[in-house]
Write a protein that holds these residues in place. Structure first.
Motif, short mmCIF file in Angstrom:
data_model
loop_
_atom_site.label_atom_id
_atom_site.label_comp_id
_atom_site.label_asym_id
_atom_site.label_seq_id
_atom_site.Cartn_x
_atom_site.Cartn_y
_atom_site.Cartn_z
N ALA A 1 74.17 74.59 23.46
CA ALA A 1 73.78 74.48 22.05
C ALA A 1 72.98 73.20 21.86
O ALA A 1 73.53 72.18 21.43
CB ALA A 1 75.01 74.50 21.15
N PRO A 2 71.70 73.20 22.17
CA PRO A 2 70.88 72.00 22.01
C PRO A 2 70.88 71.52 20.56
O PRO A 2 71.03 72.32 19.62
CB PRO A 2 69.48 72.47 22.43
N PHE A 3 70.71 70.23 20.38
CA PHE A 3 70.63 69.70 19.02
C PHE A 3 69.37 70.24 18.34
O PHE A 3 68.28 70.18 18.92
CB PHE A 3 70.58 68.17 19.04
N PRO A 4 69.49 70.79 17.11
CA PRO A 4 68.35 71.48 16.47
C PRO A 4 67.38 70.52 15.80
O PRO A 4 67.17 70.56 14.58
CB PRO A 4 69.05 72.39 15.45
N THR A 5 66.76 69.66 16.59
CA THR A 5 65.85 68.66 16.05
C THR A 5 64.76 69.29 15.19
O THR A 5 64.34 68.72 14.17
CB THR A 5 65.21 67.85 17.20
N GLU A 6 64.29 70.47 15.58
CA GLU A 6 63.18 71.10 14.86
C GLU A 6 63.54 71.42 13.42
O GLU A 6 62.67 71.50 12.54
CB GLU A 6 62.72 72.37 15.58
N ARG A 7 64.85 71.58 13.12
CA ARG A 7 65.25 71.89 11.74
C ARG A 7 65.06 70.70 10.81
O ARG A 7 65.01 70.88 9.59
CB ARG A 7 66.71 72.37 11.72
N LEU A 8 64.95 69.51 11.37
CA LEU A 8 64.68 68.35 10.53
C LEU A 8 63.33 68.48 9.82
O LEU A 8 63.11 67.85 8.78
CB LEU A 8 64.70 67.07 11.38
N ARG A 9 62.44 69.29 10.37
CA ARG A 9 61.13 69.48 9.75
C ARG A 9 61.18 70.48 8.60
O ARG A 9 60.13 70.79 8.00
CB ARG A 9 60.12 69.94 10.80
N ARG A 10 62.35 70.96 8.26
CA ARG A 10 62.48 71.85 7.11
C ARG A 10 63.01 71.11 5.88
O ARG A 10 63.30 71.72 4.85
CB ARG A 10 63.39 73.03 7.46
N ILE A 11 63.12 69.80 6.00
CA ILE A 11 63.54 68.94 4.89
C ILE A 11 62.35 68.06 4.51
O ILE A 11 61.45 67.84 5.31
CB ILE A 11 64.73 68.05 5.32
N TRP A 12 62.36 67.57 3.26
CA TRP A 12 61.36 66.61 2.82
C TRP A 12 62.01 65.22 2.76
O TRP A 12 63.21 65.10 2.53
CB TRP A 12 60.81 66.98 1.46
N TYR A 13 61.18 64.18 2.92
CA TYR A 13 61.68 62.80 2.98
C TYR A 13 60.75 61.90 2.17
O TYR A 13 59.56 62.19 2.01
CB TYR A 13 61.72 62.29 4.42
N ASP A 14 61.29 60.79 1.67
CA ASP A 14 60.46 59.78 1.04
C ASP A 14 60.66 58.45 1.78
O ASP A 14 61.65 58.26 2.49
CB ASP A 14 60.80 59.63 -0.44
N CYS A 15 59.71 57.54 1.58
CA CYS A 15 59.75 56.28 2.30
C CYS A 15 60.22 55.12 1.41
O CYS A 15 59.92 53.96 1.68
CB CYS A 15 58.38 55.95 2.89
N ALA A 16 60.97 55.44 0.35
CA ALA A 16 61.37 54.42 -0.62
C ALA A 16 62.05 53.23 0.05
O ALA A 16 62.96 53.40 0.86
CB ALA A 16 62.32 55.02 -1.66
N SER A 17 61.58 52.03 -0.29
CA SER A 17 62.14 50.73 0.09
C SER A 17 62.02 50.44 1.58
O SER A 17 62.60 49.48 2.07
CB SER A 17 63.61 50.59 -0.35
N LEU A 18 61.25 51.26 2.31
CA LEU A 18 61.05 51.02 3.74
C LEU A 18 59.60 50.61 4.00
O LEU A 18 58.78 50.57 3.09
CB LEU A 18 61.44 52.26 4.54
N GLY A 19 59.28 50.30 5.25
CA GLY A 19 57.99 49.74 5.56
C GLY A 19 57.23 50.51 6.62
O GLY A 19 57.63 51.61 7.04
N PRO A 20 56.11 49.94 7.09
CA PRO A 20 55.20 50.67 7.97
C PRO A 20 55.80 51.05 9.32
O PRO A 20 55.50 52.12 9.85
CB PRO A 20 54.01 49.71 8.13
#
Length: 338
Positions: free
Chosen positions: A254-273
């Motif tokens: 059962a490999p870790f489903p890394t590809e499913r992370l691309r089905r979520i949206w993210y914001d970069c609030a309070s973080l940097g480059p």
């Protein structure tokens, strides 16, 4: 103005719309306290902070947006404050009025201010009815929910009725750090509380939430719901390879489903480059949006995080506006095609 000049901030908070007056009348957290110099402090669940006009006057926020070159901003109900956890008979009417106010601001600003509603979480029936109302009648894009409801698969089960309601007209859900109804704030660390709670613990919490989303059936069971995990998914861009290694060595079938992370949206609030560069490599620029966390943080997210990042011009434009624009367009299509 062409779309390439858009800059859309998809993580900010707003305490106006009558909430300031409701909180001012309280004598338990959250409440307002006047300092000796006449200024106001918000006494919140995890401490106190100066409560300036940035928090409750949308005109101040619009001026700040103009100064920074931001063309649009999503204003969210102040979920981390815990107002939505209060008894429904005490707070539901105020939440409804706040949501009406957000919809009105969107109209008056020709869509420059995008509203993310609150719901009275202490009464699930009322919460479900309100998520239907804000999508069907008000046209707001979605709701903010406390992330402690998504720390584990068991916690998430409590939200099934609300997720089902949200799926009806399509709904955006920001999973933001916050407590569950009846839950006490965690014990405070003995030193450096702001760093330990607001950075280290918060980033771990964001990663836990994303893990719940991708390891549960949420993405498939509620296909008309879009999920936003704040702060670039917390520690995930830096530890996903360890997650993959754990699966490879201890659970090879059962490999870790890394590809499913691309089905979520993210914001970069309070973080940097640097964090943004790592997140783009993992999630892709088409899943990442600008975020300021205004008024808690007042940095220009474009100048502070996006412009200095070593990314292609196409990725910079994608994060600056296109990911958010495409998301909002998708949600409106879902709403119109219920």
């Amino acid at each position: 103005m062409s779309n390439d000049h858009f800059r859309i901030d998809m993580h900010s908070h707003y305490y106006g719309g009558g909430l300031r007056e409701v909180i001012a009348a309280r004598d338990k957290r959250p409440f307002l306290r006047e300092a000796e110099d006449g200024s106001l402090n918000m006494i919140a669940m995890n401490g106190a902070f100066p409560f300036t006009a940035d928090y409750y006057d949308h005109r101040v926020g619009l001026a700040q947006m103009k100064a920074q070159g931001l063309t649009h901003r999503m204003l969210t109900f102040p979920g981390a404050l815990g107002v939505d956890l209060l008894p429904a008979e005490e707070i539901a009417t105020a939440i409804y009025a706040f949501n009406d106010h957000l919809a009105d601001l969107g109209t008056k600003t020709d869509g420059a201010l995008i509203g993310l509603a609150g719901v009275p979480l202490a009464d699930m029936d009322l919460a479900c009815a309100e998520v239907i109302r804000i999508r069907r009648d008000l046209g707001l894009i979605g709701i903010i929910l406390p992330s402690n409801y998504f720390n584990t698969l068991g916690d998430m089960e409590e939200m099934r009725p609300l997720l089902e309601a949200a799926n009806t007209y399509g709904c955006h859900i920001m999973l933001h750090p916050g407590l569950k109804v009846g839950e006490e704030p965690p014990a405070r660390p003995s030193d450096h509380m702001q760093y330990r709670l607001s950075a280290l613990d918060l980033q771990n919490s964001a990663a836990q939430v994303a893990l719940t989303v991708i390891l549960s059936d949420m993405l498939d069971a509620y296909p008309r719901v879009t999920f936003q995990v704040v702060n670039l998914g917390g520690t995930l861009p830096f530890i996903f390879e360890r997650l993959e290694s754990i699966a490879r060595h201890r659970n090879a079938d059962a490999p870790f489903p890394t590809e499913r992370l691309r089905r979520i949206w993210y914001d970069c609030a309070s973080l940097g480059p640097r964090a943004l560069e790592a997140a783009v490599k993992l999630f892709g620029a088409d899943r990442i949006m600008l975020g300021s966390d205004y008024p808690i943080f007042k940095d220009d997210p474009y100048a502070h995080a996006l412009a200095p990042a070593e990314l292609s011009p196409q990725d910079i434009q994608q994060i600056a506006w296109k990911t958010a624009h495409d998301l909002v367009t998708h949600l409106e299509t879902l709403r119109q095609n219920k």
